[in-house]
Design a protein around this motif. Structure first.
Motif, PDB file in Angstrom:
ATOM      1  N   GLU A  59       0.835  -1.199   0.000  1.00  0.00           N
ATOM      2  CA  GLU A  59       0.000   0.000   0.000  1.00  0.00           C
ATOM      3  C   GLU A  59       0.869   1.248   0.000  1.00  0.00           C
ATOM      4  O   GLU A  59       1.873   1.311   0.710  1.00  0.00           O
ATOM      5  CB  GLU A  59      -0.910   0.033   1.236  1.00  0.00           C
ATOM      6  CG  GLU A  59      -2.012  -1.001   1.165  1.00  0.00           C
ATOM      7  CD  GLU A  59      -2.991  -0.928   2.319  1.00  0.00           C
ATOM      8  OE1 GLU A  59      -4.167  -1.235   2.106  1.00  0.00           O
ATOM      9  OE2 GLU A  59      -2.584  -0.565   3.437  1.00  0.00           O
ATOM     10  N   CYS A  60       0.468   2.224  -0.790  1.00  0.00           N
ATOM     11  CA  CYS A  60       1.141   3.512  -0.725  1.00  0.00           C
ATOM     12  C   CYS A  60       0.133   4.581  -1.118  1.00  0.00           C
ATOM     13  O   CYS A  60      -0.936   4.279  -1.645  1.00  0.00           O
ATOM     14  CB  CYS A  60       2.353   3.564  -1.650  1.00  0.00           C
ATOM     15  SG  CYS A  60       1.938   3.654  -3.391  1.00  0.00           S
ATOM     16  N   SER A  61       0.461   5.825  -0.867  1.00  0.00           N
ATOM     17  CA  SER A  61      -0.449   6.897  -1.255  1.00  0.00           C
ATOM     18  C   SER A  61       0.309   8.185  -1.548  1.00  0.00           C
ATOM     19  O   SER A  61       0.378   8.627  -2.679  1.00  0.00           O
ATOM     20  CB  SER A  61      -1.508   7.106  -0.153  1.00  0.00           C
ATOM     21  OG  SER A  61      -2.368   8.150  -0.504  1.00  0.00           O
ATOM     22  N   CYS A  62       0.960   8.761  -0.529  1.00  0.00           N
ATOM     23  CA  CYS A  62       1.521  10.111  -0.720  1.00  0.00           C
ATOM     24  C   CYS A  62       2.924  10.114  -1.316  1.00  0.00           C
ATOM     25  O   CYS A  62       3.335  11.079  -1.940  1.00  0.00           O
ATOM     26  CB  CYS A  62       1.544  10.844   0.613  1.00  0.00           C
ATOM     27  SG  CYS A  62       2.774  10.177   1.755  1.00  0.00           S
ATOM     28  N   LEU A  63       3.686   9.027  -1.085  1.00  0.00           N
ATOM     29  CA  LEU A  63       5.082   8.922  -1.508  1.00  0.00           C
ATOM     30  C   LEU A  63       5.973  10.024  -0.927  1.00  0.00           C
ATOM     31  O   LEU A  63       7.042  10.287  -1.439  1.00  0.00           O
ATOM     32  CB  LEU A  63       5.208   8.903  -3.037  1.00  0.00           C
ATOM     33  CG  LEU A  63       4.642   7.667  -3.725  1.00  0.00           C
ATOM     34  CD1 LEU A  63       4.791   7.798  -5.244  1.00  0.00           C
ATOM     35  CD2 LEU A  63       5.335   6.397  -3.241  1.00  0.00           C
ATOM     36  N   GLN A  64       5.513  10.677   0.109  1.00  0.00           N
ATOM     37  CA  GLN A  64       6.385  11.657   0.759  1.00  0.00           C
ATOM     38  C   GLN A  64       6.247  11.621   2.277  1.00  0.00           C
ATOM     39  O   GLN A  64       6.211  12.644   2.917  1.00  0.00           O
ATOM     40  CB  GLN A  64       6.222  13.051   0.159  1.00  0.00           C
ATOM     41  CG  GLN A  64       4.821  13.610   0.132  1.00  0.00           C
ATOM     42  CD  GLN A  64       4.753  14.972  -0.527  1.00  0.00           C
ATOM     43  OE1 GLN A  64       4.326  15.110  -1.657  1.00  0.00           O
ATOM     44  NE2 GLN A  64       5.180  16.007   0.195  1.00  0.00           N
ATOM     45  N   LYS A  65       6.195  10.441   2.810  1.00  0.00           N
ATOM     46  CA  LYS A  65       6.183  10.147   4.250  1.00  0.00           C
ATOM     47  C   LYS A  65       5.169  10.956   5.053  1.00  0.00           C
ATOM     48  O   LYS A  65       5.438  11.364   6.164  1.00  0.00           O
ATOM     49  CB  LYS A  65       7.592  10.271   4.850  1.00  0.00           C
ATOM     50  CG  LYS A  65       8.290  11.608   4.630  1.00  0.00           C
ATOM     51  CD  LYS A  65       9.654  11.611   5.309  1.00  0.00           C
ATOM     52  CE  LYS A  65      10.396  12.890   4.993  1.00  0.00           C
ATOM     53  NZ  LYS A  65      11.636  13.058   5.683  1.00  0.00           N
ATOM     54  N   LYS A  66       4.017  11.164   4.466  1.00  0.00           N
ATOM     55  CA  LYS A  66       3.023  11.942   5.194  1.00  0.00           C
ATOM     56  C   LYS A  66       1.715  11.203   5.435  1.00  0.00           C
ATOM     57  O   LYS A  66       0.775  11.787   5.951  1.00  0.00           O
ATOM     58  CB  LYS A  66       2.719  13.228   4.425  1.00  0.00           C
ATOM     59  CG  LYS A  66       3.845  14.225   4.544  1.00  0.00           C
ATOM     60  CD  LYS A  66       3.391  15.561   4.073  1.00  0.00           C
ATOM     61  CE  LYS A  66       4.459  16.603   4.375  1.00  0.00           C
ATOM     62  NZ  LYS A  66       4.115  17.883   3.783  1.00  0.00           N
ATOM     63  N   CYS A  67       1.626   9.932   4.996  1.00  0.00           N
ATOM     64  CA  CYS A  67       0.328   9.269   5.137  1.00  0.00           C
ATOM     65  C   CYS A  67       0.394   7.937   5.849  1.00  0.00           C
ATOM     66  O   CYS A  67      -0.640   7.377   6.197  1.00  0.00           O
ATOM     67  CB  CYS A  67      -0.330   9.111   3.770  1.00  0.00           C
ATOM     68  SG  CYS A  67       0.294   7.710   2.827  1.00  0.00           S
ATOM     69  N   GLY A  68       1.595   7.405   6.044  1.00  0.00           N
ATOM     70  CA  GLY A  68       1.730   6.160   6.805  1.00  0.00           C
ATOM     71  C   GLY A  68       1.323   4.896   6.065  1.00  0.00           C
ATOM     72  O   GLY A  68       1.437   3.795   6.611  1.00  0.00           O
ATOM     73  N   ALA A  69       0.854   4.997   4.842  1.00  0.00           N
ATOM     74  CA  ALA A  69       0.339   3.822   4.129  1.00  0.00           C
ATOM     75  C   ALA A  69       1.403   2.743   3.942  1.00  0.00           C
ATOM     76  O   ALA A  69       1.130   1.558   4.050  1.00  0.00           O
ATOM     77  CB  ALA A  69      -0.215   4.237   2.763  1.00  0.00           C
ATOM     78  N   CYS A  70       2.637   3.162   3.629  1.00  0.00           N
ATOM     79  CA  CYS A  70       3.653   2.227   3.147  1.00  0.00           C
ATOM     80  C   CYS A  70       4.537   1.650   4.237  1.00  0.00           C
ATOM     81  O   CYS A  70       5.645   1.192   3.949  1.00  0.00           O
ATOM     82  CB  CYS A  70       4.506   2.920   2.093  1.00  0.00           C
ATOM     83  SG  CYS A  70       5.445   4.288   2.798  1.00  0.00           S
ATOM     84  N   ALA A  71       4.076   1.671   5.499  1.00  0.00           N
ATOM     85  CA  ALA A  71       4.906   1.124   6.577  1.00  0.00           C
ATOM     86  C   ALA A  71       5.123  -0.369   6.374  1.00  0.00           C
ATOM     87  O   ALA A  71       4.190  -1.096   6.058  1.00  0.00           O
ATOM     88  CB  ALA A  71       4.246   1.383   7.927  1.00  0.00           C
ATOM     89  N   ARG A  79       9.646   0.783   8.932  1.00  0.00           N
ATOM     90  CA  ARG A  79       9.860   2.101   8.348  1.00  0.00           C
ATOM     91  C   ARG A  79       8.880   2.327   7.208  1.00  0.00           C
ATOM     92  O   ARG A  79       8.189   1.414   6.791  1.00  0.00           O
ATOM     93  CB  ARG A  79      11.238   2.252   7.711  1.00  0.00           C
ATOM     94  CG  ARG A  79      12.359   1.528   8.314  1.00  0.00           C
ATOM     95  CD  ARG A  79      13.592   1.799   7.435  1.00  0.00           C
ATOM     96  NE  ARG A  79      14.600   0.802   7.648  1.00  0.00           N
ATOM     97  CZ  ARG A  79      15.821   1.068   8.116  1.00  0.00           C
ATOM     98  NH1 ARG A  79      16.176   2.286   8.388  1.00  0.00           N
ATOM     99  NH2 ARG A  79      16.679   0.101   8.291  1.00  0.00           N
ATOM    100  N   LEU A  80       8.910   3.544   6.677  1.00  0.00           N
ATOM    101  CA  LEU A  80       8.091   3.869   5.518  1.00  0.00           C
ATOM    102  C   LEU A  80       8.906   3.563   4.258  1.00  0.00           C
ATOM    103  O   LEU A  80      10.030   4.049   4.114  1.00  0.00           O
ATOM    104  CB  LEU A  80       7.714   5.343   5.541  1.00  0.00           C
ATOM    105  CG  LEU A  80       6.931   5.805   6.774  1.00  0.00           C
ATOM    106  CD1 LEU A  80       6.705   7.317   6.725  1.00  0.00           C
ATOM    107  CD2 LEU A  80       5.598   5.072   6.876  1.00  0.00           C
ATOM    108  N   ALA A  81       8.321   2.818   3.338  1.00  0.00           N
ATOM    109  CA  ALA A  81       9.047   2.456   2.116  1.00  0.00           C
ATOM    110  C   ALA A  81       9.418   3.689   1.306  1.00  0.00           C
ATOM    111  O   ALA A  81      10.440   3.728   0.632  1.00  0.00           O
ATOM    112  CB  ALA A  81       8.195   1.509   1.276  1.00  0.00           C
ATOM    113  N   CYS A  82       8.580   4.737   1.381  1.00  0.00           N
ATOM    114  CA  CYS A  82       8.849   5.934   0.579  1.00  0.00           C
ATOM    115  C   CYS A  82       9.891   6.830   1.236  1.00  0.00           C
ATOM    116  O   CYS A  82      10.299   7.826   0.673  1.00  0.00           O
ATOM    117  CB  CYS A  82       7.566   6.709   0.321  1.00  0.00           C
ATOM    118  SG  CYS A  82       6.853   7.470   1.787  1.00  0.00           S
ATOM    119  N   ASP A  83      10.294   6.471   2.457  1.00  0.00           N
ATOM    120  CA  ASP A  83      11.289   7.276   3.154  1.00  0.00           C
ATOM    121  C   ASP A  83      12.546   6.448   3.422  1.00  0.00           C
ATOM    122  O   ASP A  83      13.346   6.784   4.283  1.00  0.00           O
ATOM    123  CB  ASP A  83      10.692   7.790   4.473  1.00  0.00           C
ATOM    124  CG  ASP A  83      11.594   8.806   5.157  1.00  0.00           C
ATOM    125  OD1 ASP A  83      12.299   9.549   4.435  1.00  0.00           O
ATOM    126  OD2 ASP A  83      11.593   8.864   6.403  1.00  0.00           O
TER     127      ASP A  83
END
Ligand SMILES: Cc1cc2nc3c(=O)[nH]c(=O)nc-3n(C[C@H](O)[C@H](O)[C@H](O)COP(=O)(O)OP(=O)(O)OC[C@H]3O[C@@H](n4cnc5c(N)ncnc54)[C@H](O)[C@@H]3O)c2cc1C
Ligand code: SF4
Ligand code: SF4
Ligand code: FES
Lengths: 236, 535
Positions: A59-71, A79-83
């Motif tokens: 799951e992902c959404s914002c791609l800039q560590k602001k939504c928590g989707a990609c943990a 961690r967040l995949a996008c960060d």
């Protein structure tokens, strides 16, 4: 640059998980795990055994560590995949990518975090009446409102498990917003819930302290909330 | 009718659900992911309302005038009047729900934002959207507990259920179990902007795939002003997307320049002495395009003159972000910036009460085309999303009733049927590239024609599934609207028709019938003036 991604996979919760290794090329030192997953899912990748890599569920959404989707758990750490930059693992030459372990797996890297939202409902985290804005609580309310509900803190917490009575930092932080904003009289019900589902169960080991990808200073907020919700009540 | 089905749980969907619940109406709040992950949490700079807290004698009238002028008179006056006159109470409502707006001496502080001469933008440091969302989520939770709001937070809208031209419900699929359900009720689409038409080129989220609005379009719902894409002038390229550098950076003193020989040329200050760096977004983005063409090289945003206090109290997140993505500190080093697609002024056509062209279907938030005309002012979209969600809900309460039937929603259908299959990534990227070639900051008829031909050829290549065909239809609607609007206005700039021409002071309207897209123009007051000042 080249790195081996060891991705933990399973079609559904009922399947036995296995590791699929993909040798991945990238040239931007800022490229993240999220980008790698996106590119792999566009197709054409084979794993190190020569089998085609089917789309990895995540799951992902914002791609800039602001939504928590990609943990997810990357290199053993939530961690967040996008960060998370691939270059971080350049030296080792590989990195393991797994779903969060405290929640039921849906498939591959996607987990069902519904319990987090249910827990917030359970502690009655809402205002019964409208507030009048108050300058004093602005900073605390701001910091507490930044929680992404990503679940990283729950992953490392020795006392949290899904379905248990202890709801962890992911409930403690949001609660600290309303605890700071409510007047003393109106704080009582929430304070009681806070005590029951957070304060009394938290070992204060602070394993969760440096994990929060939003950079919330969890310890400072807790000291504040504990004072408002617990100590004031005890010593009144 | 029973519950209201809301597709989307961002600012607009949440505001609608809360408003319905307050009036005792039930809703099913459907979103691909929980509210915490909606695009609305990304909004940084702030929300507009003439609260007049800065001693500048601001008024709703001036907010109205700025919004109309910013949108180059393409929005309906009645709609903008309703929006701006209700803005103060909307922001005060948010404050009463616990949004920690920056304050001083007991009052909400307001800042400058592009296209407006007065300080009218309320903000919560640099995470205004996240702060508003957290408070709305808390408020919605109260009604979830009461059973008035039912959440479906890993669920995908598949299609509308239409009976005799009227929308009577929606098919929704649980992404986790893969099972679908048909839910009956009035439907409100609050599904956000169509970022997914332009993957990697927007500042928004991957979640807003554009499929929901595209599906509604080919199911017969009218779109309008789809040619109006807002390019935000200041974005930086990061892994997988364009990352916004908030306009507040310029509001607090950031300056744009390009190298002219060995000197820094602050072109906005030189060429637009009135509003300078805070000119409307389309003006700034176009000028960046022109100076790049003239002098070559990159445009930089110079924020080195901002003092420590501003970074700390007003823009803390921005500084962290730039440091982590580009490995430079904007306090010491100017940042290279470029335009990125940031907002969709066009979308689902509604009247001023948020009713779409289809009976039983409403729309609000960024997926609509009501308030922002040819260009949206910074800070007006959050306002439009929150106010619009509430206004739609109020109209639903007024004009429909709940029969109290407790028909339980059960996800049992294995195959969602029509529109169930996703579009292929490969096709999505091909359509994107065709659109980008023709729908940039500067457009002309021959590149638009060329793009339409390429779309035709691509669509003749093979058979496509429903969602893929819907994408083709939306892409055609955008290109054809841009072609038919033979003038320059706001975000739509035609090199071959560089002047504004008021015979085009009308909305482009796109319709889909029997597999064909057609474009017509509609007078602005046809959105309905009669309820203009409803309170
Ligand atoms: C980086 C950034 C900064 C911004 N800054 C500002 C600012 O400072 N001021 C301002 O006024 N505006 C700003 N905006 C714009 C503003 O944030 C948005 O326009 C607004 O939040 C849109 O709200 P919404 O409720 O319409 O949609 P969104 O918040 O985008 O929510 C859409 C919802 O629809 C759901 N959805 C979409 N498709 C489907 C589907 N097929 N099935 C089910 N659910 C679906 C999503 O899951 C989501 O819940 C900014 C935007 C960005 C990207
Ligand atoms: S301090 Fe320890 S017990 Fe408490 S929430 Fe953090 S990890 Fe869990
Ligand atoms: S406290 Fe931090 S780590 Fe925990 S859920 Fe919130 S954002 Fe995630
Ligand atoms: S995609 Fe939003 S935090 Fe990673």
């Amino acid at each position: 640059m080249q790195i081996r991604l060891d991705i933990k996979r399973r079609k559904s919760a009922a399947d036995t998980p296995y590791l699929q290794s993909v040798s991945y090329l990238f040239d931007d030192i800022n490229e993240t795990v999220a980008t790698a997953l996106t590119k792999i899912n566009r197709g054409g990748y084979k794993d190190t055994d020569g089998r085609a890599v089917t789309a990895v569920e995540w799951e992902c959404s914002c791609l800039q560590k602001k939504c928590g989707a990609c943990a997810m758990v990357i290199g053993g750490v939530p961690r967040l995949a996008c960060d998370t930059k691939l270059s971080l693992f350049q030296k080792a030459g590989f990195v393991r990518i797994e779903p969060l372990r405290k929640f039921p797996v849906v498939s591959d890297l996607t987990v069902d975090r519904s319990i987090m939202f249910k827990n917030l409902r359970d502690i009655s985290l809402w205002l019964d009446e409208e507030l009048s804005a108050d300058e004093k609580s602005v900073d605390t309310a701001y910091d507490a409102s930044r929680c992404l509900q990503c679940g990283c803190c729950l992953e490392v917490c020795p006392n949290f498990y899904a379905g248990g009575k202890f709801y962890g930092m992911a409930a403690g932080i949001p609660a600290s917003k309303l605890l700071a904003q409510l007047d003393k009289g109106k704080r009582k019900a929430l304070a009681k819930q806070y005590d029951k589902h957070f304060y009394s169960g938290c070992g204060k080991s602070l394993s969760c302290k440096d994990i929060c990808p939003a950079g919330i200073e969890t310890d400072a907020l807790m000291v504040n909330s504990n004072a408002l919700a617990v100590f004031k009540r005890l010593f009144k | 009718m029973s519950r209201v089905i809301i597709i989307g749980a961002g600012l607009s969907g949440l505001s609608a659900a809360i408003t319905l619940a307050k009036a005792g109406r039930r809703s099913a709040l459907v979103s691909l992911q929980p509210s915490e992950r909606a695009q609305s949490v990304l909004a940084e700079g702030g929300i507009n309302a003439a609260l007049d807290t800065m001693g500048e004698n601001d008024s709703a009238d001036e907010h109205f005038n700025d919004t109309m002028r910013g949108g180059v008179f393409l929005a309906s006056e009645a709609a903008v009047r309703a929006l701006t006159s209700h803005a103060p109470e909307t922001v005060m409502w948010l404050s009463s729900l616990g949004v920690p707006f920056n304050m001083k001496d007991g009052k909400i502080i307001q800042r400058n934002f592009g296209g407006q001469k007065k300080k009218r933008t309320a903000f919560a440091k640099s995470s205004t959207g996240k702060m508003i969302m957290t408070s709305l989520i808390d408020e919605a939770r109260k009604y979830e507990d009461k059973g008035l709001i039912e959440r479906f937070a890993h669920h995908e809208f598949i299609r509308l259920i239409i009976d005799n031209g009227e929308c009577v419900g929606a098919v929704v699929r649980d992404r986790y179990s893969g099972k679908s359900a048909g839910i009956s009720g009035v439907v409100l689409l609050a599904c956000g902007g169509m970022n997914g038409i332009f993957p990697e080129m927007t500042t928004g989220t991957t979640q807003n795939s554009g499929d929901a609005a595209a599906t509604a379009f080919v199911q017969g719902v009218t779109l309008s002003n789809t040619e109006m894409l807002q390019y935000h002038p200041t974005t930086i390229g990061i892994s997988g997307k364009r990352c916004l550098v908030t306009e507040a950076a310029r509001g607090e003193g950031g300056r744009l320049y390009i190298m002219r020989g060995d000197e820094r040329y602050y072109f906005m200050e030189d060429r637009f002495p009135d509003l300078k760096n805070l000119s409307p977004r389309d003006v700034v983005a176009r000028e960046m395009f022109f100076v790049r063409r003239e002098f070559g090289g990159e445009v930089f945003l110079d924020m080195t003159g901002l003092d420590e206090e501003v970074w700390k109290s007003k823009l803390p997140d921005l500084r962290e972000e730039i440091k982590s993505y580009l490995s430079i500190d904007p306090k010491d080093t100017p940042v290279p910036v470029k335009e990125g697609i940031h907002y969709f002024m066009g979308g689902i056509y509604t009247d001023i009460n948020h009713r779409t062209s289809m009976q039983g279907l409403y729309a609000s938030g960024e997926c609509t085309s009501l308030y922002h005309g040819a260009n949206r002012l910074g800070g007006n979209s959050m306002l439009g999303a929150v106010y619009g969600g509430r206004a739609a809900a109020e109209d639903i309460v007024k004009n429909t009733a709940d029969d109290g039937k407790n028909d339980e929603i059960s996800f049992a259908i294995d195959d969602a049927g029509n529109f169930g299959e996703p579009a292929s990534d490969e096709l999505i990227l091909k359509i994107r590239d065709i659109l980008l070639d023709a729908m940039g900051i500067v457009r002309n008829e021959s590149t638009l024609d060329n793009a339409l031909e390429r779309l035709d050829r691509l669509s003749a290549e093979r058979g496509y599934n429903d969602r893929e065909n819907a994408r083709f239809a939306v892409a055609r609607a955008m290109l054809m609207s841009a072609k038919e609007r033979r003038e320059s206005r706001g975000a739509h700039y035609r090199e071959d028709f560089p002047e504004r021409d008021d015979s085009f002071k009308k909305a482009t309207v796109a319709q889909y019938k029997n597999g064909k897209v057609s474009i017509t123009f509609k007078a602005l007051d046809e959105r309905g003036e009669e309820n203009a000042d409803k309170t």
